[in-house]
Structure formats: structure tokens, C-alpha cells
Design a protein around this motif. Structure first.
Motif, short mmCIF file in Angstrom:
data_model
loop_
_atom_site.label_atom_id
_atom_site.label_comp_id
_atom_site.label_asym_id
_atom_site.label_seq_id
_atom_site.Cartn_x
_atom_site.Cartn_y
_atom_site.Cartn_z
N PHE A 58 38.68 44.41 40.42
CA PHE A 58 40.03 44.78 39.99
C PHE A 58 40.33 44.12 38.66
O PHE A 58 40.00 42.96 38.43
CB PHE A 58 41.06 44.33 41.03
CG PHE A 58 42.49 44.59 40.63
CD1 PHE A 58 43.02 45.87 40.67
CD2 PHE A 58 43.29 43.54 40.21
CE1 PHE A 58 44.33 46.11 40.30
CE2 PHE A 58 44.61 43.77 39.83
CZ PHE A 58 45.13 45.05 39.88
N LYS A 59 40.94 44.89 37.77
CA LYS A 59 41.37 44.29 36.51
C LYS A 59 42.71 44.88 36.07
O LYS A 59 43.01 46.05 36.34
CB LYS A 59 40.31 44.50 35.42
CG LYS A 59 40.06 45.94 35.01
CD LYS A 59 39.01 45.98 33.89
CE LYS A 59 38.69 47.40 33.46
NZ LYS A 59 37.69 47.44 32.37
N LEU B 226 41.20 49.71 40.00
CA LEU B 226 40.48 49.24 41.17
C LEU B 226 39.12 49.94 41.18
O LEU B 226 39.05 51.15 41.33
CB LEU B 226 41.27 49.58 42.43
CG LEU B 226 40.80 49.01 43.77
CD1 LEU B 226 40.89 47.50 43.77
CD2 LEU B 226 41.66 49.58 44.89
N ALA C 7 35.50 45.44 51.00
CA ALA C 7 36.41 44.40 50.53
C ALA C 7 37.39 44.06 51.65
O ALA C 7 37.95 44.95 52.28
CB ALA C 7 37.17 44.86 49.30
N PHE D 246 40.90 42.25 52.78
CA PHE D 246 42.20 41.78 52.29
C PHE D 246 42.88 40.91 53.35
O PHE D 246 42.81 41.21 54.55
CB PHE D 246 43.13 42.96 51.98
CG PHE D 246 42.85 43.68 50.69
CD1 PHE D 246 41.59 43.69 50.11
CD2 PHE D 246 43.87 44.37 50.05
CE1 PHE D 246 41.34 44.37 48.93
CE2 PHE D 246 43.64 45.05 48.87
CZ PHE D 246 42.38 45.04 48.30
N GLU E 35 45.63 32.39 49.79
CA GLU E 35 45.05 32.35 48.44
C GLU E 35 43.85 31.42 48.40
O GLU E 35 42.84 31.71 47.75
CB GLU E 35 46.13 31.92 47.44
CG GLU E 35 45.76 32.14 45.98
CD GLU E 35 45.01 30.97 45.37
OE1 GLU E 35 44.32 31.17 44.34
OE2 GLU E 35 45.11 29.85 45.92
N ASN F 128 40.50 32.84 49.48
CA ASN F 128 39.80 33.68 48.50
C ASN F 128 39.43 35.06 49.03
O ASN F 128 38.28 35.50 48.97
CB ASN F 128 38.54 32.97 48.00
CG ASN F 128 38.00 33.59 46.72
OD1 ASN F 128 38.75 34.15 45.93
ND2 ASN F 128 36.70 33.51 46.53
N GLN G 48 39.56 39.22 48.80
CA GLN G 48 39.37 40.09 47.63
C GLN G 48 40.64 40.83 47.23
O GLN G 48 40.71 41.42 46.16
CB GLN G 48 38.24 41.08 47.91
CG GLN G 48 36.87 40.42 47.94
CD GLN G 48 35.77 41.37 48.35
OE1 GLN G 48 35.54 41.60 49.53
NE2 GLN G 48 35.10 41.94 47.38
N GLY G 49 41.63 40.78 48.09
CA GLY G 49 42.93 41.36 47.80
C GLY G 49 43.94 40.81 48.79
O GLY G 49 43.57 40.22 49.81
N TYR G 50 45.22 41.02 48.49
CA TYR G 50 46.27 40.44 49.33
C TYR G 50 47.36 41.48 49.61
O TYR G 50 47.82 42.17 48.70
CB TYR G 50 46.88 39.22 48.64
CG TYR G 50 45.89 38.09 48.55
CD1 TYR G 50 45.81 37.13 49.56
CD2 TYR G 50 45.00 38.01 47.48
CE1 TYR G 50 44.87 36.10 49.49
CE2 TYR G 50 44.05 36.99 47.41
CZ TYR G 50 44.00 36.04 48.42
OH TYR G 50 43.06 35.03 48.36
N LYS H 42 43.99 39.65 41.41
CA LYS H 42 43.58 40.44 42.58
C LYS H 42 44.68 41.43 42.95
O LYS H 42 45.86 41.18 42.69
CB LYS H 42 43.26 39.51 43.75
CG LYS H 42 42.06 38.62 43.43
CD LYS H 42 41.55 37.87 44.62
CE LYS H 42 40.30 37.05 44.24
NZ LYS H 42 39.78 36.28 45.38
N ARG I 104 47.52 43.58 44.79
CA ARG I 104 48.62 43.26 45.70
C ARG I 104 49.07 44.54 46.37
O ARG I 104 49.39 45.52 45.69
CB ARG I 104 49.77 42.63 44.93
CG ARG I 104 49.39 41.38 44.15
CD ARG I 104 50.41 41.13 43.06
NE ARG I 104 50.14 39.90 42.29
CZ ARG I 104 50.70 39.65 41.12
NH1 ARG I 104 51.56 40.50 40.59
NH2 ARG I 104 50.40 38.52 40.49
#
Length: 368
Positions: A3-4, A19, A181, A183, A203, A206, A208-210, A239, A241
Motif C-alpha cells: 500500500f502506498k 492497494l 494479507a 488485518f 499497531e 504489525n 498489514q492493515g487496520y 498502512k 485503514r
């Protein structure tokens, strides 16, 4: 998964990202249509794809009850099973266990419940939930969490947060598929201290997403926005959301403004099947007698298949006559509407004009 963030709105916390998932590049903010039992109701995978949707949500709880995760695995995984070539995210089913099941018994080990299908007694643990999702083969899977009702006492929410964190760690330990992935889900009801505590601990794990879970359960938009304000601050900026189960256009805009990237909800198809269409001017309730002789489209600003080919009068006729085509055409339009809205949101963020777009949206949109 990668993700960026590509752009951030200077006046708000809205962000435009990408994504990278299963060979696809999915632009964010993104709305994911819901195919709970391996199908987006009344629509074919091709129709869904033609709306612009690239990722859908299915529910591991429902699929493990029927037809069963092992059968789906034997038949080549969920993508092949349902004929969907895009990406898939599966909800762990935590919310459904607590909202749909009878005789639910919660312990630190997991959840014992009675199947709503055949009444059999079942046990879901974090390890089993991960195995189910591993077998199903979705691209993004969710940790098992404990949902609480609204309103609830702080002590009850605190116990649920502690259990959610314990289960999250066990989900990480049992997850062994690098192609998926995982979450984590932030719980804590509407209590700021609990939400922050949960977010901080997750957090550190770690993921890969939340995801932000446990909202849109009766607390109202003002409280939901407050929860997002202080929760997003403690989620890692690098990451994705994900706000779970929230899908009214106005709520999506408020959440994007606060830095949320992903959304899912049954609203577009459920409302469509009940004769309610979303338009740039607000909702259209097609069974209203005013549309009996209306030759115009559902939304003059929309170029979906429904709006290009059928009048409001015809759509009303389908619902009055109880024809299945009416359910399909309104559901198709609504998903297209949501995909177009997300594209407009992304474009406005890239231009640095999200706040202006949001204001223009609300000036035209009437929440009938």
C-alpha cells in the motif's frame, strides 16, 4: 500486499492511495460491494465488474456454515467457486457470531454458538477462523474480534478489547499463508481510552492493515465521527485503514475526510432490492406514485446501464409487478453510483479540492 499513499489533501486528512493486491492495483479510497455468501445479491460477477468494482467482501462465517470452507478449498478457492476474477476480502464473522447466533457463549478460548441454519452447536476460535479464511483463499482476511452492542458499559467494552487483542495475537501466530494479507480490528465501542489502547497494541503487532470495527451499530454519525477522529491518529499512516460496515454516502465522505481508505456495506444492494436508489440529488424511492409516468432516468448525471436504458416509470412498474429485474437494475445502479462517487472523491483529493467537493456534494444531496 503493498500500500502506498499518492496524495494527501492539504485541508483535511483525506488521502489518495493504491492497494497492490494479487496482481491488481486498487485505487483508494475504495468501496467494496458485499457478497456475503459468495454472491452480490441479484448481480452476476460480470455486472459487478462493469460498475468499476475491483474488490468485493465475502463473509467467512456464512461460508463456513454453508457450503463449508473445505468444499470451497476443494473446488479451487473462493475466486473460482464464485467466478470472480477481482480481489476478495473476507470478514472473520465476529459481528455475525454475536448478532445472528443464538445461545452464544464467549470465553477467552473462543465463541460457542448455535448455527442459525440447522441449530447445531459450533465453536469458533481465532485459530479456526484463520484456517477457514486460509482455506477459502481470499486476498485479505480479518482477525477474529469481539463486538459489543451499543450502548454498553465501559467494563464490558474493556473486557472485549482485552479479548480482541488476545485473539489478534493468536490470529497472527496461526496465519501461515503469505499470499493473504491479515488485518487487525480496533474495538472499544465509543470509549476514547479503550479505542486508543486497542489501536496502540494492534499497531505494535504489525498487521498489514487496520480496520475500525464496532461502529454503525446505533451510535449515530456524530459519535461515529468522534471515534474516527481519535482512532485514526493511532493507526500507522503507511498502512490501509478500513472502516467496516459503513456505507451511506455522507458517512463515507466524513470518514474519508478523517483519513479512511476502505469501506464496505450492504446498503447499495439492500436499498436497491427495496426500491431505493441513490442519486446525486439524494435518494429516489421508486414506488412513489410521482414516478408512475416519469420518463426520465433514475439519475440524469449517471451513465450506468440502468440509467441509459430505462425510465423511472418502467422501474416503478417492475417493482409494482414484483419482477426480479427491478431488483437487479436498482442494485446495479446503486453499486455504479458508489463506484462513481469514490472516483470523484479520489479525483478531488488529487486536485487538492476534497473539502470543496464535499461541500458541493452536500449542497445537492438531500438525505430523504
Amino acid at each position: 500486499m503493498f500500500f502506498k499513499v499518492l496524495a494527501t489533501d492539504k485541508q483535511t486528512k483525506a488521502r489518495r492511495g493504491e492497494l497492490h493486491l494479487a496482481g491488481q492495483i486498487i485505487p483508494t479510497p475504495v468501496f467494496m460491494p458485499v457478497g456475503t455468501q459468495g454472491t452480490v445479491k441479484t448481480l452476476t460477477p460480470l455486472q459487478i465488474k462493469e460498475t468499476g468494482a475491483e474488490i468485493i467482501l465475502c463473509n467467512a462465517y456464512h461460508l463456513c456454515l454453508r457450503p463449508g470452507a473445505e468444499i470451497i478449498k476443494q473446488l479451487g478457492g473462493l475466486h473460482r467457486f464464485m467466478g470472480w476474477k477481482g480481489a476478495i476480502i473476507t470478514d472473520s464473522g465476529g459481528f455475525q457470531v454475536f448478532s445472528l447466533s443464538k445461545l452464544t457463549k464467549i470465553s477467552n478460548n473462543g465463541v460457542e454458538f448455535q448455527s442459525p441454519i440447522d441449530g447445531s452447536k459450533l465453536l469458533l476460535t481465532p485459530e479456526k477462523v484463520i484456517k477457514i479464511q486460509n482455506d477459502i483463499g481470499a486476498n485479505i482476511i480479518m482477525a477474529f474480534d469481539e463486538c459489543v452492542p451499543y450502548p454498553c458499559e465501559k467494563d464490558m467494552a474493556s473486557v472485549a478489547v482485552e479479548r480482541t487483542l488476545n485473539w489478534a495475537a493468536r490470529c497472527l501466530d496461526s496465519h501461515n499463508n503469505e499470499d493473504q494479507a491479515l488485518f487487525g480490528i480496533v474495538q472499544g465501542s465509543v470509549f476514547e481510552e479503550l479505542r486508543i489502547e486497542c489501536a496502540k497494541h494492534l499497531e505494535k503487532m504489525n498487521f498489514q492493515g487496520y480496520a475500525i470495527g464496532g461502529l454503525s451499530v446505533g451510535e449515530g454519525s456524530l459519535l461515529m465521527n468522534e471515534v474516527m477522529d481519535y482512532t485514526v491518529e493511532y493507526l500507522p499512516p503507511g498502512k490501509p485503514r478500513y472502516l467496516m460496515g459503513v456505507g451511506f454516502p455522507e458517512d463515507i465522505l466524513h470518514a474519508v475526510e478523517r483519513g479512511v481508505d476502505m469501506f464496505d456495506c450492504v446498503i447499495p444492494t439492500r436499498n436497491g432490492r427495496n426500491g431505493c436508489a441513490f442519486t446525486h440529488l439524494g435518494k429516489v424511492k421508486i414506488l412513489n406514485s410521482r414516478y408512475k409516468e416519469d420518463t426520465g432516468p433514475l439519475d440524469e448525471m449517471c451513465d450506468c446501464y440502468t440509467c441509459k436504458n430505462f425510465s423511472r416509470a418502467y422501474l416503478r412498474h417492475l417493482f409494482v409487478a414484483k419482477e426480479t429485474l427491478g431488483l437487479t437494475l436498482l442494485s446495479l445502479h446503486n453499486i455504479f453510483y458508489f463506484q462513481r462517487l469514490m472516483q470523484q472523491i479520489r479525483d478531488s483529493i488529487e486536485r487538492g479540492e476534497f473539502r470543496s467537493f464535499k461541500e458541493q456534494f452536500f449542497s445537492a444531496y438531500k438525505n430523504n
